[in-house]
Design a protein around this motif. Structure first.
Motif, PDB file in Angstrom:
ATOM      1  N   THR A  81      42.278  -0.812  -8.751  1.00  0.00           N
ATOM      2  CA  THR A  81      44.146  -0.664  -9.120  1.00  0.00           C
ATOM      3  C   THR A  81      44.506   0.416  -8.810  1.00  0.00           C
ATOM      4  O   THR A  81      43.846   1.451  -9.514  1.00  0.00           O
ATOM      5  CB  THR A  81      44.766  -0.813 -10.133  1.00  0.00           C
ATOM      6  N   LEU A  82      44.883   0.955  -7.290  1.00  0.00           N
ATOM      7  CA  LEU A  82      44.914   2.771  -6.998  1.00  0.00           C
ATOM      8  C   LEU A  82      46.412   2.814  -6.648  1.00  0.00           C
ATOM      9  O   LEU A  82      46.850   1.390  -5.237  1.00  0.00           O
ATOM     10  CB  LEU A  82      43.937   2.423  -5.636  1.00  0.00           C
ATOM     11  N   ASN A  83      47.207   3.777  -6.969  1.00  0.00           N
ATOM     12  CA  ASN A  83      48.161   4.158  -6.756  1.00  0.00           C
ATOM     13  C   ASN A  83      47.876   5.652  -6.246  1.00  0.00           C
ATOM     14  O   ASN A  83      47.705   6.404  -6.790  1.00  0.00           O
ATOM     15  CB  ASN A  83      49.117   3.851  -7.849  1.00  0.00           C
ATOM     16  N   ARG A  84      48.660   5.649  -4.369  1.00  0.00           N
ATOM     17  CA  ARG A  84      47.591   7.213  -4.229  1.00  0.00           C
ATOM     18  C   ARG A  84      49.797   7.955  -4.420  1.00  0.00           C
ATOM     19  O   ARG A  84      50.588   7.414  -4.806  1.00  0.00           O
ATOM     20  CB  ARG A  84      48.110   7.351  -2.643  1.00  0.00           C
ATOM     21  N   PRO A  85      49.264   9.502  -5.014  1.00  0.00           N
ATOM     22  CA  PRO A  85      47.821   9.493  -4.976  1.00  0.00           C
ATOM     23  C   PRO A  85      47.169  10.358  -5.407  1.00  0.00           C
ATOM     24  O   PRO A  85      45.486  10.731  -5.728  1.00  0.00           O
ATOM     25  CB  PRO A  85      48.626  11.317  -3.758  1.00  0.00           C
ATOM     26  N   ASP A  86      47.070   9.737  -6.853  1.00  0.00           N
ATOM     27  CA  ASP A  86      46.386  10.822  -8.053  1.00  0.00           C
ATOM     28  C   ASP A  86      46.376   9.429  -9.211  1.00  0.00           C
ATOM     29  O   ASP A  86      45.388   9.537 -10.320  1.00  0.00           O
ATOM     30  CB  ASP A  86      47.445  11.854  -8.350  1.00  0.00           C
ATOM     31  N   PHE A  96      23.180  -4.258 -16.479  1.00  0.00           N
ATOM     32  CA  PHE A  96      22.716  -3.043 -17.749  1.00  0.00           C
ATOM     33  C   PHE A  96      24.222  -2.853 -18.044  1.00  0.00           C
ATOM     34  O   PHE A  96      24.347  -1.727 -19.034  1.00  0.00           O
ATOM     35  CB  PHE A  96      22.290  -2.461 -16.654  1.00  0.00           C
ATOM     36  N   ALA A  97      25.551  -2.681 -17.710  1.00  0.00           N
ATOM     37  CA  ALA A  97      26.680  -1.911 -18.072  1.00  0.00           C
ATOM     38  C   ALA A  97      27.511  -2.268 -17.829  1.00  0.00           C
ATOM     39  O   ALA A  97      28.055  -3.488 -17.286  1.00  0.00           O
ATOM     40  CB  ALA A  97      27.111  -0.872 -17.561  1.00  0.00           C
ATOM     41  N   ASN A  98      29.150  -1.791 -18.684  1.00  0.00           N
ATOM     42  CA  ASN A  98      30.409  -2.880 -18.167  1.00  0.00           C
ATOM     43  C   ASN A  98      31.695  -1.565 -18.927  1.00  0.00           C
ATOM     44  O   ASN A  98      30.979  -1.749 -19.695  1.00  0.00           O
ATOM     45  CB  ASN A  98      30.354  -4.014 -19.795  1.00  0.00           C
ATOM     46  N   VAL A  99      31.391  -0.990 -17.894  1.00  0.00           N
ATOM     47  CA  VAL A  99      31.878   0.114 -17.138  1.00  0.00           C
ATOM     48  C   VAL A  99      33.105   0.206 -16.779  1.00  0.00           C
ATOM     49  O   VAL A  99      34.244  -0.861 -16.307  1.00  0.00           O
ATOM     50  CB  VAL A  99      31.846   1.604 -16.671  1.00  0.00           C
ATOM     51  N   GLU A 100      34.462   1.076 -17.430  1.00  0.00           N
ATOM     52  CA  GLU A 100      36.165   1.157 -17.377  1.00  0.00           C
ATOM     53  C   GLU A 100      36.220   2.633 -17.333  1.00  0.00           C
ATOM     54  O   GLU A 100      35.713   3.350 -17.770  1.00  0.00           O
ATOM     55  CB  GLU A 100      37.195  -0.109 -17.874  1.00  0.00           C
ATOM     56  N   MET A 101      36.890   2.593 -15.757  1.00  0.00           N
ATOM     57  CA  MET A 101      37.125   4.019 -15.320  1.00  0.00           C
ATOM     58  C   MET A 101      38.697   4.929 -15.406  1.00  0.00           C
ATOM     59  O   MET A 101      38.773   3.573 -14.327  1.00  0.00           O
ATOM     60  CB  MET A 101      36.445   5.237 -14.049  1.00  0.00           C
ATOM     61  N   VAL A 102      39.505   5.127 -15.605  1.00  0.00           N
ATOM     62  CA  VAL A 102      40.671   5.448 -16.128  1.00  0.00           C
ATOM     63  C   VAL A 102      41.057   6.889 -14.904  1.00  0.00           C
ATOM     64  O   VAL A 102      40.472   7.893 -15.762  1.00  0.00           O
ATOM     65  CB  VAL A 102      41.581   5.011 -16.353  1.00  0.00           C
ATOM     66  N   PHE A 103      41.685   7.331 -14.292  1.00  0.00           N
ATOM     67  CA  PHE A 103      42.563   8.502 -13.549  1.00  0.00           C
ATOM     68  C   PHE A 103      43.383   8.601 -13.490  1.00  0.00           C
ATOM     69  O   PHE A 103      44.141   7.763 -12.188  1.00  0.00           O
ATOM     70  CB  PHE A 103      41.495   9.022 -11.932  1.00  0.00           C
ATOM     71  N   ASP A 104      44.555   9.605 -14.375  1.00  0.00           N
ATOM     72  CA  ASP A 104      45.770   9.189 -14.079  1.00  0.00           C
ATOM     73  C   ASP A 104      46.305  10.499 -13.284  1.00  0.00           C
ATOM     74  O   ASP A 104      47.734  10.742 -13.503  1.00  0.00           O
ATOM     75  CB  ASP A 104      46.156   9.550 -15.386  1.00  0.00           C
ATOM     76  N   GLY A 105      45.731  11.318 -12.291  1.00  0.00           N
ATOM     77  CA  GLY A 105      45.571  12.595 -11.731  1.00  0.00           C
ATOM     78  C   GLY A 105      45.771  14.121 -12.793  1.00  0.00           C
ATOM     79  O   GLY A 105      45.651  15.020 -12.010  1.00  0.00           O
ATOM     80  N   LYS A 106      45.508  14.288 -14.078  1.00  0.00           N
ATOM     81  CA  LYS A 106      44.757  15.113 -14.263  1.00  0.00           C
ATOM     82  C   LYS A 106      43.975  14.819 -15.312  1.00  0.00           C
ATOM     83  O   LYS A 106      42.933  16.025 -14.998  1.00  0.00           O
ATOM     84  CB  LYS A 106      45.954  15.288 -15.841  1.00  0.00           C
TER      85      LYS A 106
END
Length: 264
Positions: A81-86, A96-106
């Protein structure tokens, strides 16, 4: 089902088909279709860049080649799920893995769900900056990161030396334009782009031609949504109860290549 060997006739037939396909590929007019292929890729890039909100599901297959020249494929699935720009949220689940990555611009937050471990690090900037940092600084590249950046065409084309338009293909019922590219740094890649008003990438395949066995990475994109149809994004992160914090470099099996397959 019991295994049985191929008969000489079947082997001969397979060889004939293989040689025919090789001859066909060799006869394809690469330069004649080069402009059309580039135009199709540029149209996909412009469409992707114009979408402020994107969501999709994906399946990947990462091939590895053992020292005994056995090729193995590691499969995983996930969501983006992506909201530009950040802002971006990515999940990936494999054997082998169950991963979640979250980026909020900072802040980049990565959670290993099975191990209940998480890491956070400051990476202020855009999604483009994050993708570069994941690849170059943290050595944990985002699946198909190049096609998620704000200018995919500019990311994909600098080292390309050969371009082919291979016509149409169909993926999960979606008719696509099939393009193939060769680079001067030992990478072949192919992309299937949905025809019509939403030219999103349906499949992206990268092959390492300088590595023994030609290992290959494939990502299939499904349930594509963009604009107002895209899934609503939640880009906040809260560590689960009992989760322990680690450095990003110390999180086990958060890359697509698990530690059990490391070179020894």
């Amino acid at each position: 089902m019991r295994y049985r060997s191929e008969s000489p006739f079947q082997n001969a037939r397979l060889l004939t088909v293989t040689l025919a396909l090789a001859a066909l590929a060799g006869a394809m007019p690469g330069h004649a279709d080069e402009k059309q292929a580039k135009d199709l890729l540029k149209a996909m890039s412009d469409y992707m860049a114009a979408q402020e909100a994107i969501s999709f599901e994906y399946d990947t297959s990462l091939e590895v080649v053992t020292k005994k020249h056995q090729k193995l494929a590691l499969a995983s699935s996930g969501t983006v799920t992506l909201n530009r720009p950040d802002k971006i949220r990515v999940t990936r689940q494999g054997g082998f893995a169950n991963v979640e990555m979250v980026f909020d611009g900072k802040t980049l937050s990565v959670l290993g769900k099975d191990a209940n471990l998480f890491a956070q690090t400051e990476v202020p900037g855009t999604i483009d900056h994050l993708i570069d940092a994941l690849r170059d600084k943290f050595h944990r590249p985002l699946p198909a990161g190049d096609i998620l950046m704000s200018k995919p065409y500019d990311e994909l084309m600098p080292h390309v030396v050969d371009v082919k338009d291979l016509g149409s293909g169909v993926i999960r019922g979606e008719e696509c334009d099939h393009l193939a590219f060769r680079t001067d740094d030992g990478v072949d890649w192919q992309i299937w782009i949905a025809q019509g008003q939403s030219p999103y990438p349906c499949r992206y395949v990268v092959t390492s031609t300088k590595v023994a066995g030609f290992p290959q990475y494939t990502i299939d994109i499904r349930s594509w949504k963009a604009g107002s149809d895209a899934a609503a994004g939640n880009f906040s992160f809260k560590a689960p109860d009992g989760a322990k914090e680690r450095k990003l470099s110390d999180l086990p099996d958060t890359d697509e290549l698990p530690e059990i397959f490391s070179v020894k």
